[in-house]
Write an enzyme that holds these catalytic residues in place. Structure first.
Site, PDB file in Angstrom:
ATOM      1  N   SER A   1       0.747  -1.164  -0.011  1.00 15.10           N
ATOM      2  CA  SER A   1      -0.039   0.106  -0.083  1.00 15.10           C
ATOM      3  C   SER A   1       0.969   1.394  -0.139  1.00 15.10           C
ATOM      4  O   SER A   1       1.698   1.457   0.918  1.00 15.10           O
ATOM      5  CB  SER A   1      -0.788   0.208   1.167  1.00 15.10           C
ATOM      6  OG  SER A   1      -1.714   1.320   1.374  1.00 15.10           O
TER       7      SER A   1
ATOM      8  N   MET B   1     -12.066  -5.995   4.313  1.00 14.63           N
ATOM      9  CA  MET B   1     -11.364  -5.129   5.138  1.00 14.63           C
ATOM     10  C   MET B   1     -11.282  -5.659   6.258  1.00 14.63           C
ATOM     11  O   MET B   1     -12.150  -6.123   7.208  1.00 14.63           O
ATOM     12  CB  MET B   1     -12.206  -3.777   5.316  1.00 14.63           C
ATOM     13  CG  MET B   1     -12.194  -2.903   3.969  1.00 14.63           C
ATOM     14  SD  MET B   1     -10.681  -2.310   3.294  1.00 14.63           S
ATOM     15  CE  MET B   1      -9.858  -1.689   4.633  1.00 14.63           C
TER      16      MET B   1
ATOM     17  N   HIS C   1      -8.156   1.563  -4.612  1.00 21.32           N
ATOM     18  CA  HIS C   1      -9.159   1.336  -3.429  1.00 21.32           C
ATOM     19  C   HIS C   1      -9.814   2.801  -2.958  1.00 21.32           C
ATOM     20  O   HIS C   1      -9.253   3.607  -2.403  1.00 21.32           O
ATOM     21  CB  HIS C   1      -8.501   0.601  -2.024  1.00 21.32           C
ATOM     22  CG  HIS C   1      -9.391   0.513  -0.833  1.00 21.32           C
ATOM     23  ND1 HIS C   1      -8.754   0.229   0.378  1.00 21.32           N
ATOM     24  CD2 HIS C   1     -10.764   0.524  -0.610  1.00 21.32           C
ATOM     25  CE1 HIS C   1      -9.788  -0.096   1.239  1.00 21.32           C
ATOM     26  NE2 HIS C   1     -11.122   0.390   0.592  1.00 21.32           N
TER      27      HIS C   1
ATOM     28  N   ASP D   1      -4.611   3.870  -2.064  1.00 19.73           N
ATOM     29  CA  ASP D   1      -5.814   4.062  -0.988  1.00 19.73           C
ATOM     30  C   ASP D   1      -6.148   5.493  -1.342  1.00 19.73           C
ATOM     31  O   ASP D   1      -5.556   6.514  -0.805  1.00 19.73           O
ATOM     32  CB  ASP D   1      -5.284   3.997   0.277  1.00 19.73           C
ATOM     33  CG  ASP D   1      -5.327   2.502   0.560  1.00 19.73           C
ATOM     34  OD1 ASP D   1      -6.105   1.702   0.428  1.00 19.73           O
ATOM     35  OD2 ASP D   1      -4.128   1.924   1.026  1.00 19.73           O
TER      36      ASP D   1
HETATM   37  C1  DX5 Z   1      -6.819   1.365   5.345  1.00 21.87           C
HETATM   38  C2  DX5 Z   1      -6.112   1.200   3.935  1.00 21.87           C
HETATM   39  C3  DX5 Z   1      -5.026   0.259   3.986  1.00 21.87           C
HETATM   40  C4  DX5 Z   1      -3.881   0.508   4.682  1.00 21.87           C
HETATM   41  C5  DX5 Z   1      -3.183  -0.757   5.164  1.00 21.87           C
HETATM   42  O1  DX5 Z   1      -7.774   2.222   5.349  1.00 21.87           O
HETATM   43  O2  DX5 Z   1      -7.213   0.722   3.128  1.00 21.87           O
HETATM   44  O3  DX5 Z   1      -4.747  -0.150   2.323  1.00 21.87           O
HETATM   45  O4  DX5 Z   1      -2.779   1.150   3.865  1.00 21.87           O
HETATM   46  O5  DX5 Z   1      -1.998  -0.450   5.769  1.00 21.87           O
HETATM   47  P1  DX5 Z   1      -1.415  -1.690   6.867  1.00 21.87           P
HETATM   48  O6  DX5 Z   1      -1.101  -2.733   5.827  1.00 21.87           O
HETATM   49  O7  DX5 Z   1      -0.277  -0.867   7.429  1.00 21.87           O
HETATM   50  O8  DX5 Z   1      -2.490  -2.193   7.746  1.00 21.87           O
HETATM   51 ZN    ZN Z   2      -6.796  -0.260   1.265  1.00 21.16          ZN
END
Ligand code: DX5
Ligand code: ZN
Length: 225
Positions: A12, A141, A70, A39
């Protein structure tokens, strides 16, 4: 049975260093990332505001990896065309934000992108049941969206397993992706529950050697079926 070939690691960019985005993108590609997870937050569906089509265009020019967008935004219908034009490979929308889910999934595909759907941890999987045969990606999620570096919600494992059953029931080849708190500690259980695509922000970018971390995450799936 081996599902090793289907493992995808999608770092991400939320956790990337935007001061050295070009270097980070090159490092991810050389390091074996399969997709880039992008994101988008609008300050309304979730509190933070992140980045949009301008940054996506830059990423598209700098990397040849598929870009997995996303959309954590209200009214995603107004954004689909712009994100498709800017270079999205996959566009994933939230069921809570899409008032006409079927229409929007169809629209994403018309625009030449793969269509993904997701829902918050507190939203039942049933929300997307009627479009299950029409999607290319189902994202579970495993944290409440909005922030990187949160703790994986253990109940997500059961939801992943139920999502796997729903996809298999319609012989879907859609990707089953997990997002939030994916790390060496949680990825194997997600894989065993039926996921094949793993977003990892903090785990990859906080590692001393992100490329080694991508390899380690992949190995934790490939070694266990
Ligand atoms: C959260 C995002 C994720 C986030 C995940 O709202 O959708 O994609 O970047 O981050 P980690 O892997 O650090 O939990
Ligand atoms: Zn995400």
């Amino acid at each position: 049975m081996s599902r090793a070939a289907t493992v995808r690691i999608a770092p991400s960019l939320l956790s990337a260093d935007f001061g050295r985005l070009k270097d980070d993108l090159a490092m991810l590609e050389a390091g074996g990332a399969d997709w880039l997870h992008f994101d988008v937050m609008d300050g309304s569906f979730v509190p933070p505001i992140t980045f949009g089509t301008k940054v996506l265009e830059t990423c598209r020019k700098l990397s040849s990896l598929p870009i997995d967008v996303h959309l954590m935004v209200n009214h995603p219908d107004t954004q689909l065309e712009d994100f498709a034009k800017a270079g999205a490979s996959v566009i994933t929308i939230h069921s809570e934000a899409a008032s006409h889910l079927h229409r929007q999934v169809s629209r994403i595909r018309e625009l030449g992108c793969k269509a993904g759907v997701t829902m918050n941890p507190g939203t039942p999987l049933d929300d997307i049941r009627e479009v299950i045969a029409d999607i290319d990606l189902l994202l579970i999620m495993s944290v409440n969206p909005g922030y990187g570096g949160q703790k994986f919600i253990p109940a997500s494992l059961n939801k992943i397993a139920r999502a796997r059953t729903m996809l298999d029931a319609v012989h879907s080849s859609a990707a089953l992706e997990v997002d939030g708190g994916v790390s060496r500690e949680t990825i194997t259980a997600c894989w065993q529950a039926g996921a094949d695509t793993f977003v990892a922000g903090n785990a990859v970018f906080s590692a001393k050697d992100p490329a080694a971390e991508i390899r380690a995450l992949r190995a934790l799936c490939s070694e266990t079926v």
